[in-house]
Design a protein around this motif. Structure first.
Motif, PDB file in Angstrom:
ATOM      1  N   ASP A  76       0.846  -1.189   0.000  1.00  0.00           N
ATOM      2  CA  ASP A  76       0.000   0.000   0.000  1.00  0.00           C
ATOM      3  C   ASP A  76       0.878   1.235   0.000  1.00  0.00           C
ATOM      4  OD1 ASP A  76      -2.494  -1.303   0.073  1.00  0.00           O
ATOM      5  OD2 ASP A  76      -2.282  -1.645   2.234  1.00  0.00           O
ATOM      6  N   LYS A  77       0.314   2.359  -0.406  1.00  0.00           N
ATOM      7  CA  LYS A  77       1.059   3.612  -0.331  1.00  0.00           C
ATOM      8  C   LYS A  77       1.269   3.966   1.135  1.00  0.00           C
ATOM      9  CE  LYS A  77       1.172   8.306  -2.165  1.00  0.00           C
ATOM     10  NZ  LYS A  77       1.829   8.820  -0.970  1.00  0.00           N
ATOM     11  N   ALA A  78       2.516   4.228   1.500  1.00  0.00           N
ATOM     12  CA  ALA A  78       2.864   4.511   2.888  1.00  0.00           C
ATOM     13  C   ALA A  78       2.933   6.008   3.126  1.00  0.00           C
ATOM     14  CB  ALA A  78       4.190   3.843   3.244  1.00  0.00           C
ATOM     15  N   SER A  79       3.151   6.384   4.375  1.00  0.00           N
ATOM     16  CA  SER A  79       3.259   7.800   4.747  1.00  0.00           C
ATOM     17  C   SER A  79       4.487   8.423   4.111  1.00  0.00           C
ATOM     18  CB  SER A  79       3.337   7.930   6.266  1.00  0.00           C
ATOM     19  OG  SER A  79       4.479   7.231   6.748  1.00  0.00           O
ATOM     20  N   GLU A  80       4.565   9.750   4.174  1.00  0.00           N
ATOM     21  CA  GLU A  80       5.675  10.459   3.526  1.00  0.00           C
ATOM     22  C   GLU A  80       7.024  10.041   4.098  1.00  0.00           C
ATOM     23  OE1 GLU A  80       5.235  14.645   3.490  1.00  0.00           O
ATOM     24  OE2 GLU A  80       3.484  14.641   2.178  1.00  0.00           O
ATOM     25  N   ILE A  81       7.071   9.741   5.377  1.00  0.00           N
ATOM     26  CA  ILE A  81       8.290   9.203   5.986  1.00  0.00           C
ATOM     27  C   ILE A  81       7.905   7.863   6.615  1.00  0.00           C
ATOM     28  CG2 ILE A  81      10.125   9.516   7.664  1.00  0.00           C
ATOM     29  CD1 ILE A  81       9.769  12.514   7.414  1.00  0.00           C
ATOM     30  N   SER A  82       8.440   6.810   6.047  1.00  0.00           N
ATOM     31  CA  SER A  82       8.125   5.456   6.505  1.00  0.00           C
ATOM     32  C   SER A  82       9.381   4.826   7.090  1.00  0.00           C
ATOM     33  CB  SER A  82       7.601   4.617   5.339  1.00  0.00           C
ATOM     34  OG  SER A  82       7.341   3.295   5.740  1.00  0.00           O
ATOM     35  N   VAL A  83       9.263   4.285   8.276  1.00  0.00           N
ATOM     36  CA  VAL A  83      10.405   3.664   8.964  1.00  0.00           C
ATOM     37  C   VAL A  83      10.069   2.199   9.205  1.00  0.00           C
ATOM     38  CG1 VAL A  83      11.904   3.714  10.987  1.00  0.00           C
ATOM     39  CG2 VAL A  83      10.924   5.853  10.105  1.00  0.00           C
TER      40      VAL A  83
END
Length: 796
Positions: A76-83
């Motif tokens: 899925d499309k993740a948040s702008e900063i993905s950790v």
């Protein structure tokens, strides 16, 4: 192996999640972990909150990351900063993070360091690459990593920014900080770590092949000698406007490189009709247009996901080209990778380009999906997760049918033109079919046709004369100096024959070394033509590198008594007379002149070594050591003889190097070293002109090549280097290291052994080097005997 994914929205909530994760780690035996960050945000000041929070809660845990055009988490499309936390559950699993800066080191040097580090750490099974967008090609990086151990997998991507047309990008890590001109590399491996990588494109070829007639790096100037843009304009009706990139995106080019089909996208059309491609395309290569049919792409991903599932991965890393995201503009960016969701937890990002090593070569791909599947331990069957939604394609974004109709129309028109040209060419081929391609003389087909015409003549006044000719020693020239030398002799013979007989007769080449002249010239002129042939051959031999000799047999169609011979008897008589001429006047011998040349070369070696007391008898010692190594290898006596002879001659080319360079006491400048590097070429030329065998010349020419391909003069690699040259390379090094030079003392035997062992697979053939090390005592015994006259066996 596990993945724990976090969405960074603010420092406070992120810290809270990390604390909970820290507690989980303690409860589960404190496994080895590292953190991976994918960020659409490039501002280092904003990224510091992520880094500082990680180091606060996990002070000793390494982290690394990169900028992206969009992040992926569990398909899925993740948040702008993905950790994501990569969790290694097996104690034998390892990872190492390295970061390099293009502004401080060349990409070739960086590739060399990566290769050396990976090959030094035998636990490494995979290398993950994050490459900033740069002004230079990735070709040097890809070629530099070809020397990696064959079982190491390499995958990764070119990092970018949300604006896929922007050159901005960055990588960052706990080991190297933040940079916009960097390369981030992660090694994975260990006894219980397993990895499998694959690519998916889904593009299908259409139409004919196009020959790349002009290109430079990623600028494609001409296809089939016409501006590259015209292919898109003519066949697909794609105009050079602001929508060119998106319209051309459905029709990228397929390009064969290193035996792998690679996709290249046309990023922009330039005013001169050239195309800026997504990466390099070699001039002289073949490309084809391809098309992206959405359902075919989804089906191919589904098939590959089923193949990947058999590996039973625990974690997936996904590198999807940002251009694919643009292709699926009517859907979610992660639409096509939905079939991967059921396989394993996954993270990834949308990239500017993708890396994958296949068939021993690292290639940069475009508009491609690269998937790295990882797990720890053996395959464990897991209960399959049923896909929530099976992707179904309703329609394509562009009017694909209209594009294809244009393509078919233009292709049909071209076929009509080609058929018209073929009719003209067939007429021309009738002429070509009777002409020898190498010499331009008529061939056997034309000769037989003329004999058939003569056979049908019934005139008793016919004055036909046939000369059957043979180039002497052609097989020797081919075997000794190569077929190029043989071709030169054939061409020279053809010119001499045509000059003598061409104005009054028909000249043919009817076989490899066989020529025929059939003429109706008056008998009183034939002697003059024979003299002219002999004079032409003598004139050629005055300056020729290879000696030309032609045996000639003459036969007249009518005997002196006026009896007409049959065609077969006519040819047979010419043939017999030609062989009599060959035996009588053209004996193949090792003449005294050639022997004197070889004696002179041996004398020159002694004179050259006498100039420098430090290298006196160097060639004799290298010959002795080379013979010893060749015998250790169990080579045949003929091979041993060839290698020892070549070893004695290996430095003959130094006779052509200036003394002030050759005997300079200090360190050579770059310019002086380039001069020194010419001596193998000079030596090969000397030996070739003295009729030494082709094999001998090749050994001398290549005795300074390196096994890793970084030697000279031709950068040969591995077993492409003649075995004799690989033997002499070690023998030469042993004598050089153990000899006193004007600028240093002789090195110890222990140091010499260590250097050979350290450079196996780099400078030296590892198989030959290991044999030398196994027989080191015998080598030392020979060395001491050569230098002191006394043998000494070193006890083990």
């Amino acid at each position: 192996m596990k993945n724990r994914i976090f969405a960074f929205n603010d420092a406070a909530s992120f810290e809270k999640e990390l604390v909970q994760f820290s507690d989980w780690c303690k409860e589960n035996g404190s496994p080895t972990i590292c953190f991976q960050i994918h960020s659409e945000e490039l501002d280092p000041e904003k990224l510091k909150s992520v880094w500082n929070t990680l180091e606060h809660i996990f002070p000793d845990v390494p982290w690394f990351g990169n900028s992206t055009s969009g992040n992926i988490a569990n398909c899925d499309k993740a948040s702008e900063i993905s950790v994501s936390a990569i969790i290694f559950e097996k104690p034998t699993s390892k990872f190492e993070i390295y970061q390099y800066d293009f502004s401080k080191k060349s990409i070739s040097d960086i590739a060399c360091e990566i290769e050396q580090e990976a090959n030094r750490n035998h636990w490494v099974k995979a290398i993950e690459i994050y490459h900033c967008i740069s002004s230079f090609s990735t070709t040097h990086l890809c070629e530099g990593l070809d020397a990696l151990a064959p079982d190491i997998q390499v995958f990764g991507g070119i990092v970018c920014s949300p604006d896929i047309t922007s050159p901005e990008s960055c990588v960052f890590s706990s080991v190297g900080g933040y940079t916009k001109t960097g390369l981030l590399v992660v090694f994975y491996g260990g006894r219980e770590f397993y990895v499998e990588s694959r690519k998916i494109s889904g593009w299908k070829p259409i139409g004919r092949n196009f020959h790349v007639t002009r290109s430079e790096g990623n600028i494609l100037y001409e296809l089939g000698s016409i501006p590259a843009y015209e292919v898109y304009n003519k066949y697909l009706n794609i105009k050079n406007d602001k929508n060119f990139f998106y319209n051309a995106l459905e029709f990228p080019m397929l390009y064969e490189h290193n035996g792998i089909s690679i996709v290249r996208a046309a990023g922009a059309s330039n005013p001169d009709g050239s195309l800026t491609m997504s990466s390099d395309i070699d001039e002289g290569s073949i490309v084809r247009l391809s098309y992206g049919e959405p359902q075919l792409i989804v089906d191919s991903i589904k098939t590959e996901s089923e193949n990947s599932e058999m590996f039973a991965p625990e974690v997936l890393h996904i590198f999807s080209c940002a251009a694919r995201k643009a292709f699926w503009s009517q859907h979610e960016p992660t639409y096509e990778i939905a079939p991967l969701k059921k396989i394993a937890p996954n993270t990834g990002f949308f990239s500017h380009g993708e890396f994958l090593r296949e068939k021993g070569h690292l290639n940069q791909h475009n508009i491609t999906l690269v998937i790295a599947s990882m797990r720890e331990g053996p395959v464990v069957k897991r209960e399959q997760v049923k896909n929530e939604v099976e992707p179904k394609v309703k329609s394509t974004r562009l009017p694909l049918a209209a594009r294809m109709a244009t393509f078919i129309r233009e292709t049909s028109f071209e076929l009509e033109q080609i058929n018209s040209k073929l009719r003209v060419m067939n007429e021309h081929l009738q002429d070509v079919a009777t002409t020898d391609s190498l010499t331009g003389l008529e061939n056997r087909l034309a000769f037989d046709a003329l004999l058939n015409t003569i056979n049908q003549e019934d005139s008793e006044a016919s004055t036909w004369t046939m000369y059957l000719m043979d180039v002497n020693g052609l097989k020797y020239a081919n075997d000794t100096f190569g077929h190029q030398a043989g071709d030169e002799l054939i061409i020279a013979a053809a010119k001499a024959i045509k000059n003598a007989y061409g104005s009054n007769g028909n000249c043919f080449r009817i076989g490899g070394d066989e020529f025929v002249v059939v003429t109706r010239a008056p008998q009183d002129t034939l002697f003059l033509q024979q003299t002219q042939l002999r004079d032409s051959v003598e004139e050629y031999n005055k300056t020729a590198l290879y000696h030309l000799s032609i045996a000639v047999g003459e036969s007249r169609l009518y005997s002196d008594t006026g009896i007409r011979k049959s065609i077969s008897d006519w040819k047979m008589e010419a043939d017999l007379n030609m062989y009599r001429d060959k035996v009588r006047y053209h004996k193949t011998i090792e003449n005294s002149e050639n022997k004197n040349l070889k004696d002179l070369i041996s004398c020159l070696i002694s004179v050259e070594e006498a100039k420098d007391s430090y290298t006196a008898h160097h060639s004799e010692r290298v010959r002795e050591y080379s013979e010893l190594i060749a015998r250790f290898l169990g080579l045949s006596e003929s091979s041993i003889s060839l290698i020892t002879h070549a070893a004695h001659l290996h430095d003959i080319g130094k006779i052509g190097i200036r003394d002030n360079v050759l005997t300079k006491p200090g360190k050579l400048t770059d310019e002086e070293f380039e001069i020194i590097k010419q001596h193998p070429v000079i030596g090969a030329k000397i030996l070739m002109q003295s009729n030494y065998t082709h094999e001998m010349v090749q050994i001398v020419l290549h005795h300074h090549e390196r096994y890793d391909g970084r030697g000279y003069p031709e950068h040969l690699k591995g077993e492409d280097i003649p075995i004799g040259a690989r033997v002499i390379a070690i023998a030469d090094s042993i004598d050089a290291m153990t000899s006193k030079r004007v600028y240093r003392d002789a090195m110890s035997l222990d140091y010499c052994r260590e250097e050979i062992e350290k450079n196996l697979g780099k400078m030296y053939d590892p198989a030959i080097g290991k044999v030398v090390l196994e027989h080191w005592n015998e080598m030392v015994d020979s060395l001491l005997h050569m230098r002191t006259g006394h043998q000494k066996v070193i006890s083990q």
